[in-house]
Design a protein around this motif. Structure first.
Motif, PDB file in Angstrom:
ATOM      1  N   ASN A 268       0.802  -0.738  -0.474  1.00 35.86           N
ATOM      2  CA  ASN A 268       0.121   0.190   0.014  1.00 35.86           C
ATOM      3  C   ASN A 268       0.593   1.360  -0.416  1.00 35.86           C
ATOM      4  O   ASN A 268       1.911   1.012   0.138  1.00 35.86           O
ATOM      5  N   GLN A 269      -0.101   2.550  -0.601  1.00 36.35           N
ATOM      6  CA  GLN A 269       0.870   3.658  -0.088  1.00 36.35           C
ATOM      7  C   GLN A 269       2.307   3.538  -0.999  1.00 36.35           C
ATOM      8  O   GLN A 269       2.971   4.629  -1.104  1.00 36.35           O
ATOM      9  N   GLN A 270       2.118   3.664  -2.350  1.00 39.18           N
ATOM     10  CA  GLN A 270       3.080   3.557  -3.265  1.00 39.18           C
ATOM     11  C   GLN A 270       2.000   4.020  -5.024  1.00 39.18           C
ATOM     12  O   GLN A 270       2.517   3.079  -5.267  1.00 39.18           O
ATOM     13  N   MET A 271       1.848   4.743  -4.407  1.00 43.03           N
ATOM     14  CA  MET A 271       1.124   5.365  -5.972  1.00 43.03           C
ATOM     15  C   MET A 271       2.062   5.620  -6.763  1.00 43.03           C
ATOM     16  O   MET A 271       2.993   6.744  -5.760  1.00 43.03           O
ATOM     17  N   SER A 274       0.964   1.050  -7.226  1.00 41.27           N
ATOM     18  CA  SER A 274      -0.102   0.512  -6.056  1.00 41.27           C
ATOM     19  C   SER A 274      -0.285   1.179  -4.522  1.00 41.27           C
ATOM     20  O   SER A 274       0.333   1.557  -4.152  1.00 41.27           O
ATOM     21  N   GLY A 275      -1.207   0.097  -4.559  1.00 42.73           N
ATOM     22  CA  GLY A 275      -2.218   0.497  -3.445  1.00 42.73           C
ATOM     23  C   GLY A 275      -3.778   0.447  -3.116  1.00 42.73           C
ATOM     24  O   GLY A 275      -3.697  -0.016  -4.154  1.00 42.73           O
ATOM     25  N   SER A 276      -4.192   0.923  -2.288  1.00 47.88           N
ATOM     26  CA  SER A 276      -5.489   0.898  -1.693  1.00 47.88           C
ATOM     27  C   SER A 276      -6.575   1.812  -2.059  1.00 47.88           C
ATOM     28  O   SER A 276      -6.598   2.829  -1.422  1.00 47.88           O
ATOM     29  N   GLY A 284      -3.845   0.525  -9.446  1.00 49.77           N
ATOM     30  CA  GLY A 284      -2.746   1.911  -9.633  1.00 49.77           C
ATOM     31  C   GLY A 284      -1.321   0.714 -10.453  1.00 49.77           C
ATOM     32  O   GLY A 284      -3.248  -0.298 -11.677  1.00 49.77           O
ATOM     33  N   VAL A 305      -3.760  -7.047   0.251  1.00 52.13           N
ATOM     34  CA  VAL A 305      -2.551  -6.146   0.170  1.00 52.13           C
ATOM     35  C   VAL A 305      -1.937  -6.574   2.001  1.00 52.13           C
ATOM     36  O   VAL A 305      -2.132  -6.983   2.473  1.00 52.13           O
ATOM     37  N   SER A 325       7.614  -4.125  -4.085  1.00 54.05           N
ATOM     38  CA  SER A 325       7.592  -3.047  -3.254  1.00 54.05           C
ATOM     39  C   SER A 325       8.897  -1.814  -3.949  1.00 54.05           C
ATOM     40  O   SER A 325      10.380  -2.829  -3.561  1.00 54.05           O
ATOM     41  N   TYR A 420       3.441  12.779  -4.854  1.00 55.88           N
ATOM     42  CA  TYR A 420       3.021  12.588  -3.824  1.00 55.88           C
ATOM     43  C   TYR A 420       2.683  14.865  -3.761  1.00 55.88           C
ATOM     44  O   TYR A 420       2.432  15.089  -2.590  1.00 55.88           O
TER      45      TYR A 420
END
Length: 943
Positions: A268-271, A274-276, A284, A305, A325, A420
């Protein structure tokens, strides 16, 4: 008695009327029965079968039950083996077949309803042969089929080379498969989970190890001649709503977690990778990439996830595939590395207060935030960066720290950082340092318990079109950053032998000199720069190779290194007859005129004749030296090691001028000097054609590089040209120097006035010279060197200008795409020099066939384009095309002989065939190939 007689007559009358009504009903094709017997197969999961309690079940059973409600009738399911279902419906013992695939054989004795679903036909492969993905590879194996099933019929008719073994029913086939009597099962969408040993069977024949071989139309069948019954069936099926039907089909044919679904884990949190989403769904670029792969691999996938900071959780999730990752080392999780699926760019971002920094080494002793990524840290170390690095475990923590601490720069994955920055509205506060880029390969990370997945991944991505992958890249705005798939659009198609050679030699050694500015040189940071490296990098991208630069101090040592095999190739070499005996050459990739840099007082726009009885400097090893000695014996030549030495000789008055290419001469004139310099272009000499020279022991590399050189477009060259040749000539006297000298001799005011007058006059002269030079360089950038015709750059500009004008004036324009017929044979048999003469003559004939307002273009090789403007009817274009055909077919005198060629012409008309230049060129090009296929030597419009 009369009453009884009357009653009898009434009864007879009613009976007669009933019989008449039944007769009429029958005549009108109506079905009046209230009960129907439907044949189902005991094992045709998931369509119709008997469950563990011997009750009829399956998709078609539920559909028939709903149909019966809609038609207000009763149905009875009769369970039989497959052959009996066919025979008893065909003979009329049973009314309806619950459902089966339609084929030509069955259509001879059955009438079918409209298609209910499309049934995919598969061959389920045993794990031991799961690597096989093509039917052509199955001829050595026996395939199990149910007798008289659609699989039996289809495989027998379409793949007679395959060996089939027939079984009475599906469960008998399954038992034989478990005993390995057969290793391949012919079936539909899924294996039947109502088989007693389903789990064992499913493990031995996983869903990813199946090969699709056919698609069938699945429907209901009745015996021939039962039109009324079939109409009644169709009537009831139409009463079932789309939603009701969809729910039943989804229940039985949709994704079922109990089946062998491939599980893909993601961080998660690597847009944007990939992410939710807000509702917990995976999203993603990488998520959609694997979804695309699954669609073409004919498998089902689900996403789970996991925590990026806990790599061991990958194995705990038991995922088949892991989406990489961007911060952790996935290899620690015990996963195997599969095929390469993408490449990511890592960049340096600086705060705007450091806008003057252009290289990463200028960040010495600065505070830099870094997302601790394997590979990236090693690359930063290799770069020689000496800075205060602060490490973060992920991007959220890095951006949280940016709000609290002062950092001069931060390093990480480019697209994630830009995501970001955009999310926090910080784009305006930072800029990306273009001089630094680290690329990280992204591989499929696979669970070791599924060895067959490796090949499945490869085969699945092979099935996905490159256009689909580029479209996905564009959707997530990655085409402008990583652009991995976009770059593949321009990658070359090599022969198998060439591809294998490159696989074994993925790093090519290119030799360069360290101070030939701007062609090739080493900058103050120790990096190889210049026009040659920029063009070589384009070739490397298209060949997917890595270039290793080997640096030499002078050209002579560089050339000797090539002969000795210390380097594989060098650039900017002229292909003289003597050198052709020593090395291999590609076609020319760059052309530049020769120039002389000389003192201004000698004059302007000088020629070599002007230097008779004078001395000129020239770099050692230049073939041009031999030509001057031969054609201008009165000129004395001084051989120098490099451009810097040649310029110094001019400044000191040792020589009267220095000969070099326009590119180097331009760079020299940017340098300030008390000696006022000028530059004269040598129009009397042929342009210096730059070739890549390859060591003679590497003919395959020469072929490969030559193919790559041929892909260099005018746009490619133009970009490099504009980057390095934005001339700002700084010659003449420097005012500050003049003031300083005048103060020393005590006559400041007088000297200043005189010098300013002279300086201004020279400035105006310099401006005129600069404009003339820029005009000549602009011409070179937009015209073909050999023929003098317009090139693709100018064609694109003319098209972009002409289309809006013709739109406003409601006029037509035509693009004629011309390819010479027979040119290759002449060029191969008579040599390139004769081929060049032929192209020059063709250019003259084409120019004579059109108006001055039209444009004649050499598109490349033996292809030409005519742009005809201001047309009112396409017949005008046909007239020109016919004229061209006749002119080109006339004999051409070459080298004391005559040759004959022809041409094929495709014609696209604006606006009928497209409203952009690219569309018109594509249509005209396609039509030209149709002409060639149809016999050549004529022209064709789009129908």
């Amino acid at each position: 008695m009369k009453i009884n007689l009357f009653i009898k007559n009434i009864i007879l009358l009613v009976t007669g009327l009933m019989l008449l009504a039944m007769s009429l009903a029958s005549a009108q094709g109506q079905e009046t029965r209230k009960s129907y017997k439907i044949a189902i197969n005991k094992t045709s999961y998931p369509f119709h079968f008997l469950d563990q309690n011997n009750h009829a079940d399956g998709m078609m059973v539920e559909l028939w039950q709903l149909w019966a409600q809609k038609q207000n009738v009763d149905v009875e399911f009769v369970a039989l083996n497959w052959q009996q279902t066919i025979a008893q419906v065909r003979s009329g013992q049973l009314d309806i077949h619950a459902g089966l695939s339609k084929n030509a054989t069955r259509a001879t004795f059955f009438d079918f309803s409209d298609e209910l679903v499309t049934q995919n036909q598969h061959l389920f492969l045993h794990r031991s042969i799961a690597h096989i993905r093509k039917i052509s590879q199955l001829s050595a194996y026996t395939i199990g089929v149910v007798t008289d099933s659609s699989h039996d019929i289809s495989l027998t008719q379409n793949y007679p080379e395959l060996t089939l073994r027939r079984f009475a029913n599906r469960h008998a086939l399954y038992q034989a498969a478990l005993q390995k009597e057969v290793l391949i099962i012919a079936g539909g969408e899924k294996l039947s989970k109502h088989f007693v040993d389903y789990q064992v069977l499913n493990d031995a024949y996983p869903i990813y190890a199946r090969v699709s071989y056919d698609k069938g139309s699945y429907g209901v069948a009745v015996a021939k001649g039962q039109a009324a019954l079939l109409a009644f069936i169709e009537q009831g099926m139409k009463k079932i709503s789309a939603a009701e039907k969809s729910e039943i089909i989804r229940k039985w044919l949709g994704i079922d977690r109990a089946e062998n679904v491939i599980t893909i884990s993601y961080v998660n949190q690597q847009m944007p990778f990939s992410g939710s989403s807000a509702n917990g769904n995976a999203q993603g670029f990488f998520v959609e990439l694997w979804q695309l792969w699954a669609r073409f691999s004919d498998v089902n996938v689900e996403f789970v996830v996991l925590d990026a900071s806990q790599p061991q959780s990958i194995s705990q999730v038991s995922a088949d595939i892991h989406i990489n990752s961007l911060v952790a080392d996935d290899s620690r999780a015990g996963l195997s590395v599969g095929s390469l699926i993408y490449r990511l760019d890592y960049s340096v971002f600086l705060t705007n207060q450091h806008a003057g920094i252009s290289h990463i080494l200028e960040l010495e002793n600065r505070n830099i935030a870094v997302v601790a990524t394997p590979g990236l840290l090693d690359d930063l170390t290799r770069s020689g960066l000496k800075a205060n690095l602060v490490y973060f475990q992920d991007y959220p923590s890095l951006f949280a720290a940016l709000n609290e601490k002062e950092f001069d720069a931060f390093v990480g994955q480019r697209d994630v950082i830009e995501y970001y920055l955009s999310e926090q509205n910080l784009q305006a506060n930072f800029f990306r340092l273009p001089s630094y880029k680290y690329q990280q390969p992204i591989h499929a990370m696979l669970n070791n318990s599924n060895p067959a997945l490796r090949q499945l991944v490869v085969d699945g991505f092979d099935e996905v079109s490159l256009q689909s992958l580029v479209g996905l890249e564009q959707k997530w705005h990655l085409d402008q950053s990583a652009g991995y798939f976009k770059r593949q659009l321009t990658q070359l198609k090599l022969t198998e032998q060439e591809a294998l050679w490159l696989k074994d030699h993925s790093k090519i050694r290119f030799g360069v000199t360290n101070n030939w500015v701007p062609v090739e040189f080493v900058d103050k940071f120790g990096e190889v720069k210049g026009t040659n490296p920029d063009l070589f990098n384009i070739l490397a991208q298209r060949l997917d190779i890595e270039i290793e630069y080997v640096v030499y101090n002078d050209f002579e040592n560089l050339y000797q290194a090539l002969l000795a095999g210390d380097v594989d190739a060098i650039g900017s070499l002229t292909a003289t007859q003597e050198r052709k005996k020593q090395v291999l050459f590609t076609e020319s990739y760059w052309s530049m005129p020769w120039v002389i840099v000389h003192p201004r007082e000698l004059g302007k726009q000088l020629h070599l004749d002007s230097f008779n009885n004078k001395t000129l400097a020239i770099t050692k090893g230049y073939y041009f030296a031999a030509l001057i000695r031969q054609q201008y014996p009165a000129i004395t030549l001084l051989l120098v090691e490099n451009s810097e030495e040649g310029l110094l000789a001019v400044q000191k008055g040792v020589v009267d001028g220095f000969i070099d290419s326009l590119s180097s001469g331009t760079e020299l004139l940017k340098k300030e000097s008390l000696v006022s310099l000028s530059m004269s272009i040598l129009d009397e000499m042929d342009k210096d054609s730059n070739h890549i020279a390859v060591n003679k022991s590497l003919p395959l590399l020469a072929n490969i590089l030559n193919k790559a050189v041929q892909t260099l477009s005018d746009e490619d060259s133009q970009k490099v040209y504009e980057k390095w040749f934005a001339i700002s000539i700084e010659t003449g006297l420097d005012k500050s120097v003049v003031l300083r000298v005048a103060a020393q001799i005590g006559v400041l005011i007088i000297i200043v006035i005189v010098i300013i007058i002279i300086w201004n006059r020279r400035l105006y002269s310099e401006i005129r010279n600069r404009k003339a030079l820029e005009k000549q360089m602009q011409y070179m950038a937009t015209h073909d060197d050999l023929t003098g015709l317009a090139n693709r750059v100018l064609l694109k500009d003319r098209l972009n200008t002409a289309i809006p004008f013709h739109q406003r004036q409601n006029l037509l324009l035509a693009v004629l795409f011309i390819d010479l017929d027979g040119f290759k044979n002449i060029n191969d048999s008579r040599g390139h020099d004769i081929g060049d003469e032929l192209l020059i003559e063709v250019a003259k004939r084409l120019t004579s066939s059109v108006r001055n307002s039209d444009t004649v273009v050499r598109f490349g090789g033996d292809e030409f384009v005519l742009l005809l403007t201001g047309l009112h009817h396409k017949n005008e274009a046909a007239y020109v095309a016919d004229k061209v055909l006749k002119l080109i077919q006339q004999p051409i005198a070459l080298d004391n002989s005559q040759v004959a060629i022809g041409c094929s012409i495709g014609i696209a008309i604006y606006p009928n065939d497209g409203d952009s230049g690219n569309e018109l060129l594509k249509v005209a090009d396609a039509l030209m190939y149709k002409v060639k296929a149809a016999g050549k030597n004529h022209f064709m419009f789009n129908q």
